[in-house]
Write an enzyme that holds these catalytic residues in place. Structure first.
Site, PDB file in Angstrom:
ATOM      1  N   ASP A 374      -5.914   0.382  -6.792  1.00 10.92           N
ATOM      2  CA  ASP A 374      -4.529   0.795  -6.981  1.00 10.92           C
ATOM      3  C   ASP A 374      -3.953  -0.014  -8.146  1.00 10.92           C
ATOM      4  O   ASP A 374      -4.587  -0.954  -8.623  1.00 10.92           O
ATOM      5  CB  ASP A 374      -3.769   0.524  -5.679  1.00 10.92           C
ATOM      6  CG  ASP A 374      -2.297   0.840  -5.784  1.00 10.92           C
ATOM      7  OD1 ASP A 374      -1.962   1.892  -6.349  1.00 10.92           O
ATOM      8  OD2 ASP A 374      -1.478   0.041  -5.302  1.00 10.92           O
ATOM      9  N   ASP A 567      -2.752  -1.998  -1.583  1.00 11.48           N
ATOM     10  CA  ASP A 567      -1.808  -2.824  -0.824  1.00 11.48           C
ATOM     11  C   ASP A 567      -0.750  -2.018  -0.087  1.00 11.48           C
ATOM     12  O   ASP A 567       0.023  -2.584   0.672  1.00 11.48           O
ATOM     13  CB  ASP A 567      -1.109  -3.815  -1.763  1.00 11.48           C
ATOM     14  CG  ASP A 567      -0.129  -3.123  -2.704  1.00 11.48           C
ATOM     15  OD1 ASP A 567       0.957  -3.675  -2.935  1.00 11.48           O
ATOM     16  OD2 ASP A 567      -0.458  -2.032  -3.202  1.00 11.48           O
ATOM     17  N   ASP A 571      -2.203   3.666   0.387  1.00 15.74           N
ATOM     18  CA  ASP A 571      -3.607   3.299   0.147  1.00 15.74           C
ATOM     19  C   ASP A 571      -4.434   3.302   1.428  1.00 15.74           C
ATOM     20  O   ASP A 571      -5.665   3.236   1.371  1.00 15.74           O
ATOM     21  CB  ASP A 571      -3.693   1.898  -0.482  1.00 15.74           C
ATOM     22  CG  ASP A 571      -3.035   1.842  -1.854  1.00 15.74           C
ATOM     23  OD1 ASP A 571      -3.129   2.842  -2.583  1.00 15.74           O
ATOM     24  OD2 ASP A 571      -2.436   0.799  -2.177  1.00 15.74           O
TER      25      ASP A 571
END
Length: 673
Positions: A374, A567, A571
């Site tokens: 990410d 995080d 996700d």
């Protein structure tokens, strides 16, 4: 879920309280575990209490007692003390045996009642009792004593690893300011009930989920939404635990108990960090179950078969050789040293701010050859910083920023806060006649000069032309007009973490062949961030299901072992689907932390490289221990068959090797990474 294994249980002071073959790891609910941790914190706060300090040594008393009696007895034997003969000698060594031997014998009987014969308890019991039967009293005590010492070494190392892991929880919220009896009082979040009101100051992490009571709030929710821009909330909207309050003091009505928060779930995972066993460890246990009964039957053969082939057969001699077989066959060197190798790895990782939820992930991490990550909160800080200041008239940068700061000082918007970080040589001037145009910006007057600050919609509202180059800017920007003329702009963007570039470079050096960035942020911002980091493949503007589809597409290639780093809540699906899910734990969302296999508590991506190094070192030490244990056992087995090894060599082959393997495993926690 029930795991058959040889484990140790500890009380809240870390003392070993029993040793059994079974442990129901789901016997306690997260709230109970959380309460235990709450009590443990109280114990640690009173660690100066001598009685508590002394209790931590109680588990050593049996081994110390047996050791003193054994050494004394050996001394009496050596010097030929007159009274130390016959039943006196037998009783002396029997008393020396009881403190360390009785618990093991009890475990042996418990295992036998459950139909488990070939356990280390059974083997240790018959080997040592057999040694007494043939008059080898010191050897019988010594075998059990060394075994007990090995167990103590294991217990100490396990506690150390668990303490290191539990210490990571200190970064989680521990205080809630709750409104009671007309005052705000600091209490442990576990004591806050649903419906109570809590107050969160600027910069604090919200400890509990709830509903916003204040008129508005600006929260850093990068870990939850994946967006780098802070979230603005109005009264009545939901507030999630883990968000950071960015501006004024806010009040929140609690909607969920602390036991349902990330802290309780992490504690539950910490308590059971070794419940998921690594494949190597499972393999060793399977091997032990095969070779142990084989050696038992061979020992029986060694004892009785020579009767038919040896002319001067002496039963006690061949029984002694058979007992040596049994001592060597005890799998404690493997049962202790292999799991402890993983404990060493887990402890070393926790010292460095990395929490592995299971030993199996230490092995899996060494196989990773594909990294998908990410952006926001993972390689960026999730906070705004001034990136560029561009001025279009003759005014100096200091004068330009002085006027901009005067207006922005009246705003509470997160972008305004980023601009106010600018270090001006001049004091901020006083702005008057401030007017806020919702969703567009501010207008005001500074020393008689009209200043307009906001987006292009606001400037177009005042018929002020803006340059075409703004269309190519991917970051957020603030436009400034002075006396109705366009003066310049300031771009504000999420900032890369200090170790982000270094981490990507280290991934490539570590042999990670494919690195990809997937983000919910705008594609233009994602592509620019990826370019700065040297990541070739990147996609932005993705929904959670889009990220999941991308990772599942990559996993269709069976040669790729995929680790995903994220995080946020968005996700979580990918963290679950990837071979290894790695979450940022300091600002990460509860769902991401619960779903991930590895948690980086410091939010530093470079810690993943540290984790890979620790995992590889752990694997190396595990195999060193396996080779050491099997190698020495085979040698002493051969020597014992031909009568060239006595009980002391057998003790070394089993317990001595276990101690060496334990010391080898403990090295992991002392290494610098």
């Amino acid at each position: 879920m029930e795991h058959k294994k040889h484990i140790h249980k500890y009380d809240s002071n870390g003392n070993q309280i029993c040793c059994s073959l079974e442990e129901k790891i789901d016997g306690q609910t997260p709230p109970q575990l959380l309460q235990n941790e709450h009590n443990e914190n109280d114990d640690r706060n009173h660690s100066h209490d001598p009685s508590k300090s002394n209790s931590s040594w109680k588990e050593y008393y049996p081994a110390i007692t047996s050791f003193i009696l054994l050494i004394t007895g050996i001394g009496f034997d050596f010097f030929g003390v007159a009274f130390f003969k016959g039943w006196v000698r037998v009783i002396w060594y029997a008393i020396a045996y009881i403190p360390v031997g009785l618990p093991v014998v009890k475990e042996s009987f418990q295992a036998l009642r459950k139909g488990e014969v070939f356990t280390e308890f059974f083997l240790m019991s018959i080997a040592t009792i057999g040694a007494f039967a043939i008059g080898e009293y010191p050897e019988g005590v010594a075998v059990m004593l060394f075994y007990a010492v090995g167990e103590l070494f294991q217990g100490a190392a396990v506690r150390r690893a668990k303490n290191n892991i539990t210490a990571l929880l200190d970064v989680r919220p521990k205080i809630a300011n709750v409104f009671r009896n007309n005052v705000y009082k600091e209490v442990n979040p576990i004591d806050v009930a649903i419906g109570e009101t809590i107050q969160i100051k600027v910069g604090e992490k919200i400890p509990l989920d709830g509903t916003l009571l204040s008129d508005k709030a600006s929260l850093n929710t990068a870990a939850i939404t994946g967006e780098s821009k802070p979230q603005s909330l109005l009264v009545g909207e939901n507030v999630l635990a883990g968000s950071i309050n960015m501006e004024s003091v806010i009040n929140v009505k609690v909607s969920k108990l602390f036991n349902d928060s990330s802290v309780a779930r992490i504690l539950h995972l910490v308590q059971n960090a070794t419940a998921k066993k690594a494949k190597t460890e499972l393999l060793i246990r399977k091997l032990a179950k095969v070779y142990t009964p084989i050696v038992v039957y061979l020992a029986i053969a060694v004892c009785f078969l020579p009767y038919f082939f040896v002319q001067d057969y002496v039963f006690s001699d061949w029984l002694y050789r058979a007992l040596i077989f049994l001592v060597i066959s005890c799998p404690c060197a493997l049962v202790i040293s292999i799991p402890l190798g993983y404990f060493g790895g887990l402890g070393a990782a926790s010292k460095n701010g990395i929490l592995f939820k299971g030993a199996m992930y230490l092995d899996e991490l060494t196989k990773v050859n594909t990294i998908v990550m990410d952006k926001t909160g993972t390689v960026t800080k999730g906070v705004f910083k001034i990136k560029e200041i561009k001025i279009f008239n003759s005014i100096s940068e200091d004068e330009f920023m002085s006027l901009l700061l005067a207006i922005e000082s009246k705003s509470t918007h997160p972008i305004a806060k980023a601009i106010l970080e600018y270090k001006s040589n001049n004091p901020i001037q006083e702005a008057v006649a401030i007017k806020e145009i919702a969703g567009k910006g501010l207008t005001g007057t500074v020393n008689g000069t009209t200043i307009i600050v906001g987006n292009d919609k606001l400037l177009h509202q005042f018929n002020i032309q803006t340059p075409n180059e703004l269309e190519t800017i991917v970051e957020s920007f603030v436009l400034v007009a002075i006396d109705n003329e366009f003066a310049g702009y300031v771009t504000v963007a999420d900032e890369l973490k200090e170790d982000a570039k270094e981490t990507i470079s280290a991934f490539k050096k570590a042999g990670i062949k494919f690195i990809m960035m997937l983000s919910g942020d705008k594609d233009s911002i994602t592509q620019k961030t990826a370019s700065e980091l040297g990541i070739v493949s990147a996609k932005g503007g993705l929904l959670p299901e889009d990220k999941l589809n991308e990772v599942e597409s990559i996993k269709k290639d069976s040669s790729k072992v995929v680790a995903f780093i994220g995080d946020g809540i968005n996700d979580a699906p990918v963290l679950a689907a990837s071979d290894i899910g790695i979450a940022m734990g300091a600002m990460g969302s509860d769902v991401a932390i619960e779903t991930a296999d590895i948690i980086i508590q410091t939010d530093e991506p470079s810690k993943i490289i540290t984790g890979i190094k620790i995992a590889k070192a752990t694997q190396k030490i595990i195999w060193q221990n396996i080779i050491l244990a099997f190698g020495v056992k085979i040698i002493v087995l051969i020597l014992g068959t031909f009568g060239m090894a006595n009980m002391w060599e057998a003790v070394f082959a089993d317990v001595g090797v276990a101690l060496l393997a334990i010391l080898n495993a403990v090295r992991l926690q002392r290494m610098s990474w």
